[in-house]
Write a protein that holds these residues in place. Structure first.
Motif, short mmCIF file in Angstrom:
data_model
loop_
_atom_site.label_atom_id
_atom_site.label_comp_id
_atom_site.label_asym_id
_atom_site.label_seq_id
_atom_site.Cartn_x
_atom_site.Cartn_y
_atom_site.Cartn_z
N MET A 251 0.79 -1.37 0.02
CA MET A 251 0.02 0.01 0.01
C MET A 251 0.72 1.23 -0.06
SD MET A 251 -2.80 -0.84 2.89
CE MET A 251 -3.85 -2.46 2.85
N PRO A 252 0.47 2.29 -0.45
CA PRO A 252 1.19 3.58 -0.62
C PRO A 252 1.01 4.18 0.88
CG PRO A 252 -0.23 3.48 -2.47
CD PRO A 252 -0.66 2.29 -1.93
N ASN A 253 1.98 5.13 1.27
CA ASN A 253 1.71 5.77 2.31
C ASN A 253 0.37 6.42 2.42
OD1 ASN A 253 4.29 4.92 3.64
ND2 ASN A 253 5.41 6.73 2.81
N ASP A 254 -0.15 7.07 3.35
CA ASP A 254 -1.34 7.40 3.75
C ASP A 254 -1.43 8.99 3.35
OD1 ASP A 254 -4.11 7.72 4.10
OD2 ASP A 254 -4.08 7.26 6.27
N ASN A 255 -1.10 9.33 2.08
CA ASN A 255 -1.08 10.86 1.61
C ASN A 255 -1.65 10.68 0.00
OD1 ASN A 255 1.06 10.27 -0.19
ND2 ASN A 255 2.39 10.46 1.63
N ASP A 256 -1.64 11.89 -0.44
CA ASP A 256 -2.21 12.00 -2.06
C ASP A 256 -1.03 12.15 -2.95
OD1 ASP A 256 -4.88 12.20 -1.08
OD2 ASP A 256 -4.65 14.06 -0.50
N ILE A 257 0.22 11.87 -2.47
CA ILE A 257 1.32 11.81 -3.54
C ILE A 257 1.42 10.63 -4.41
CG2 ILE A 257 3.80 11.95 -3.78
CD1 ILE A 257 3.80 13.12 -0.83
N VAL A 258 1.36 10.75 -5.77
CA VAL A 258 1.39 9.69 -6.82
C VAL A 258 2.86 9.76 -7.58
CG1 VAL A 258 0.36 8.68 -8.77
CG2 VAL A 258 -0.87 9.61 -6.79
N CYS A 259 3.60 8.79 -7.76
CA CYS A 259 4.55 8.79 -8.58
C CYS A 259 4.42 9.05 -10.12
CB CYS A 259 5.53 7.66 -8.40
SG CYS A 259 6.86 7.38 -9.43
N GLN A 260 5.23 9.97 -10.56
CA GLN A 260 5.03 10.37 -12.07
C GLN A 260 6.30 9.99 -12.87
OE1 GLN A 260 1.95 11.96 -13.01
NE2 GLN A 260 1.58 11.13 -11.22
N CYS A 261 6.87 9.02 -12.36
CA CYS A 261 8.24 8.64 -13.20
C CYS A 261 7.63 7.92 -14.59
CB CYS A 261 9.32 7.58 -12.52
SG CYS A 261 8.46 5.93 -12.25
N PRO A 262 8.55 7.98 -15.37
CA PRO A 262 8.18 7.35 -16.73
C PRO A 262 7.58 5.91 -16.67
CG PRO A 262 10.28 8.53 -16.93
CD PRO A 262 9.79 8.56 -15.44
N GLU A 263 8.34 5.09 -15.89
CA GLU A 263 7.82 3.81 -15.45
C GLU A 263 6.24 3.62 -15.21
OE1 GLU A 263 10.61 4.75 -14.69
OE2 GLU A 263 12.37 3.61 -14.86
N CYS A 264 5.86 4.25 -13.96
CA CYS A 264 4.59 4.46 -13.46
C CYS A 264 3.68 5.26 -14.27
CB CYS A 264 4.57 5.33 -12.14
SG CYS A 264 5.46 4.44 -10.91
N ARG A 265 3.81 6.14 -15.18
CA ARG A 265 3.10 6.69 -15.99
C ARG A 265 2.90 5.86 -17.30
NH1 ARG A 265 0.69 11.71 -15.00
NH2 ARG A 265 0.44 12.23 -17.21
N SER A 266 3.81 5.20 -17.69
CA SER A 266 3.55 4.13 -18.81
C SER A 266 2.73 2.94 -18.29
CB SER A 266 4.94 3.59 -19.34
OG SER A 266 5.49 2.48 -18.36
N LEU A 267 2.65 2.72 -17.02
CA LEU A 267 1.67 1.78 -16.40
C LEU A 267 0.41 2.14 -16.32
CD1 LEU A 267 4.03 0.26 -13.69
CD2 LEU A 267 3.26 -0.91 -15.90
N GLY A 268 -0.04 3.73 -16.33
CA GLY A 268 -1.26 4.16 -16.44
C GLY A 268 -1.20 5.20 -15.17
N ASN A 269 -0.37 5.48 -14.25
CA ASN A 269 -0.33 6.28 -13.26
C ASN A 269 -1.01 7.75 -13.70
OD1 ASN A 269 0.32 4.60 -11.32
ND2 ASN A 269 1.83 5.67 -10.38
N THR A 270 -1.90 8.48 -12.94
CA THR A 270 -2.16 9.66 -13.05
C THR A 270 -1.72 10.64 -12.14
OG1 THR A 270 -4.34 9.60 -12.40
CG2 THR A 270 -4.34 9.17 -14.58
#
Length: 710
Positions: A251-270
């Protein structure tokens, strides 16, 4: 009136039934024993699991029968028939999760898995003790099984946990049939850092606006996957230890931060959605370690559906934080929304665990009659194919009646279909009869009454609420006070563990009544108030009762504050605003009276007396006072752990002109209840005044006073 009459009728029905039940079962009568001696045997002499569990039952019965009468697979005893054969069978192929068969010639226990067999063993020991006084079971919750009756059935959920003092007690989770989140999980909750923080590589952290942020993790990088895999390999290997499942929360830490690195963005992160990268990591870990289970959450940055289909050893923990505790959830919009979340999650993996809430985290001392409310929810979860339930309570800290609630809810977690008016009531009665023998006749009717009142309302219980919420759901103040007084008298006759349990209840009810008085809903005489404050001071020394809420505010600090501080403001003629009508653009209208009601808010409770606002620009309209001069006092709650702070500016305006922007802090040093004072000498007495308050932070404002000399 119709609803009140119905509620009263229901309460009377419950109480009459409870008293009838008590009249017949609170006696010390015992049935004829099934047997006085027992020979504990494995179902198969060549099955090591059966041998182990038969020995386990023998050891526990031997320790509970100091006068003897229990044998460990004794062949001579078996031949003579001098002891009842008790056959223990761990059978994963059994059609039922558990089976208890009783007749004159033998008693057999069969279960599909070790956890259920352990529960069945304790259930059987306690059941036997009801008719055999040689068996000491004083620490065991009452057995679900009637004496001398066979039973079989299936558990409603594969995972059942309650995070309460009893629910995490390792000596009681087995007898209650509960899992324990403190011991069942290799990594639990928002503790992903446990597996990666040793790695000195920035690529394990989230990339946001071109910079690595150590407050969140990157779930899409190979560095993270390799680091987690190595940690699991080093600490747990690949294989299961016996049949104990190893579970991990990803689970992510309990905050609203989301990784925007190229790998995560390519997987579909917003910018708001971390589900694609998190589920991708879970997918890879499930395949890398097929013997372990990996869970993620449906919460905050992972509160979004994903197209990824996860393997069979995966799971999702679905938070019910946005699903209010309605007495009757049927037909509610939030119910349908939560069902939709369950189904969304089941499209990803069939193993869905619901994380629900069973107490008031802002005040553990207030009554929180949640059992019947929770039964409806548990039935709903079972009907939707949920596989596990974790009820989040107060952890190691005691709440009012947490023992009876935990014991009853544990039963509902393996059989939520129990009839509320008969069997569930009998379960409560059995518990009170066993653990509160001198006070059951007081506690049982009151427990039934408050549960029934809640169920007759349409107001949800608040997991972050104050005394006002308890009034909304039907807390009967007179009944509570009379129950408290009766319990005080009866406690003089209690002893041992019952005395300790009742003392905890009296501490909590003292706290509740002091809150009721502070809110203007009860009037205590000075002697009563003194005794209740004394109860709190003594209760603060009881292990597990030092704090009264989630953030750790201390019972002793609360009692000392009430002893040493005035809780009421000056009245007329020295306070010109007492009970005057003020209005504000930033505060809900129902809270306007709090600003001048004469009751001071406590620094350890933001619910009662305080008015909360998130507005950065607040205007409060004050009426004309027809008086020249005086001091204007405004109170704020400055408490960072609740994200409540002080304003940036306070100004007095009249007739469109700024009159005064100077104020001073007159509160004692270090006080969280901060009082600002302003001079009013330049204000015209015949004009209304605007109080303008600015500041980006969330603010709690309380009594506004216009003080003058007598």
């Amino acid at each position: 009136m119709a609803q009140s009459a119905f509620a009263f009728k229901c309460i009377n029905t419950y109480v009459i039934f409870a008293l009838m039940l008590g009249a017949t079962s609170l006696c010390s009568c015992k049935a004829t024993p099934i047997a006085n001696a027992y020979n504990i045997q494995p179902a198969q002499d060549n099955d090591q699991e059966d041998i182990t569990w038969a020995k386990y039952m023998f050891n526990h019965m031997e320790s509970r029968m100091p006068n003897g009468g229990v044998f460990n697979n004794d062949k001579e005893v078996a031949q003579t028939g001098s002891a009842l054969p008790v056959i223990v069978d761990l059978d994963p192929s059994s059609k039922d999760d558990y089976s208890l068969k009783i007749n004159k010639s033998f008693l057999s226990l069969k279960a599909k898995d070790s956890k259920t067999l352990m529960w069945l063993i304790y259930q059987t020991i306690e059941m036997l003790s009801q008719s055999n006084t040689d068996i000491n079971s004083e620490d065991l919750p009452p057995s679900r099984f009637p004496a001398q009756e066979s039973a079989e059935g299936n558990m409603a959920f594969e995972y059942r946990a309650i995070y309460s003092p009893m629910g995490i007690n390792p000596d009681l989770t087995g007898p209650l049939g509960l899992d324990n989140i403190n011991t069942d999980w290799a990594v639990w909750g928002h503790n992903f850092k446990t597996m990666v923080s040793h790695k000195k590589d920035e690529h394990i952290y989230a990339l946001v606006n071109g910079k690595r942020d150590a407050e969140q993790f990157c779930f899409g990088s190979n560095t993270t996957f390799n680091t987690v895999s190595q940690w699991i390999q080093d600490n747990y290997g690949h294989e299961l230890k016996q049949d104990a499942m190893v579970r991990f929360c990803i689970m992510p830490n309990d905050n609203d931060i989301v990784c925007q690195c190229p790998e995560c963005r390519s997987l579909g992160n917003t910018e708001k959605n971390a589900s694609p990268a998190v589920c991708s990591l879970v997918n890879k870990l499930c395949k890398r370690f097929p013997n372990f289970q990996f869970f993620t959450s449906h919460y905050r940055t992972t509160d979004y559906p994903t197209d990824i289909k996860l393997p069979g050893n995966s799971g999702i923990i679905l938070s019910a934080i946005d699903f209010p505790l309605f007495p009757k959830p049927e037909g509610k919009r939030q119910t349908e929304e939560f069902i939709s979340k369950i189904r969304e999650s089941q499209n990803i993996t069939p193993r869905i665990y619901v994380w629900d809430y069973m107490c008031n985290f802002d005040n553990y001392m207030l009554p929180f009659p949640v059992v019947s409310v929770m039964q409806n929810r548990i039935q709903l979860y079972a009907s939707q194919g949920v596989k596990g339930i974790i009820l989040n309570g107060s952890g190691e800290t005691h709440t009012l009646l947490d023992d009876i609630q935990t014991s009853t809810l544990a039963t509902l977690l393996y059989d939520p279909s129990i009839d509320e008016r008969t069997e569930l009531l009998k379960i409560k009665e059995d518990y009170y009869r066993k653990f509160y023998p001198k006070t059951a006749h007081i506690l049982l009717p009151w427990t039934i009454s408050v549960e029934t009142l809640v169920m007759s309302q349409n107001t949800p219980l608040e997991i972050y609420g104050g005394i006002d919420n308890m009034s909304l759901v039907g807390l009967d103040v007179k009944e509570l006070h009379s129950t408290f007084k009766e319990l005080e008298r009866a406690n003089k006759e209690t002893e041992g563990e019952e005395r300790k349990r009742v003392n905890r209840i009296l501490v909590a009810l003292s706290f509740t009544q002091l809150e009721l008085e502070r809110s203007g809903k009860m009037k205590l005489d000075p002697e009563e108030r003194h005794q209740m404050l004394l109860n709190l001071s003594e209760g603060a020394e009881i292990p597990g009762m030092e704090a009264y809420n989630e953030v750790g505010d201390k019972v002793r600090d609360y009692a000392n504050y009430l002893k040493n501080n005035s809780l009421v403001a000056d009245e007329e003629p020295t306070n010109l605003l007492i009970n005057k009508n003020l209005t504000s653009n930033a505060i809900p209208q129902e809270f306007w009276p709090r600003l001048t009601d004469g009751r001071y808010g406590l620094p350890m409770d933001w619910h009662e007396a305080w008015a909360i606002t998130n507005e950065p620009k607040m205007i409060i309209q004050l009426p004309a006072t027809n008086h020249v001069g005086g001091k204007l006092l405004i109170s704020f709650l400055n408490k960072s752990k609740w994200r409540l702070g002080l304003p940036d500016s306070i100004e007095l305006w009249q007739d469109g002109r700024l009159i005064n922007e100077t104020y001073e802090n007159i509160s004692p040093s270090g006080s969280e209840r901060t009082i600002f004072q302003m001079n009013t000498s330049k204000l015209r007495p015949d004009l209304p005044t605007q109080l303008r308050i600015t500041g980006e932070n969330k603010k709690a404002i309380d009594e506004i006073e216009w003080r003058i000399a007598e």
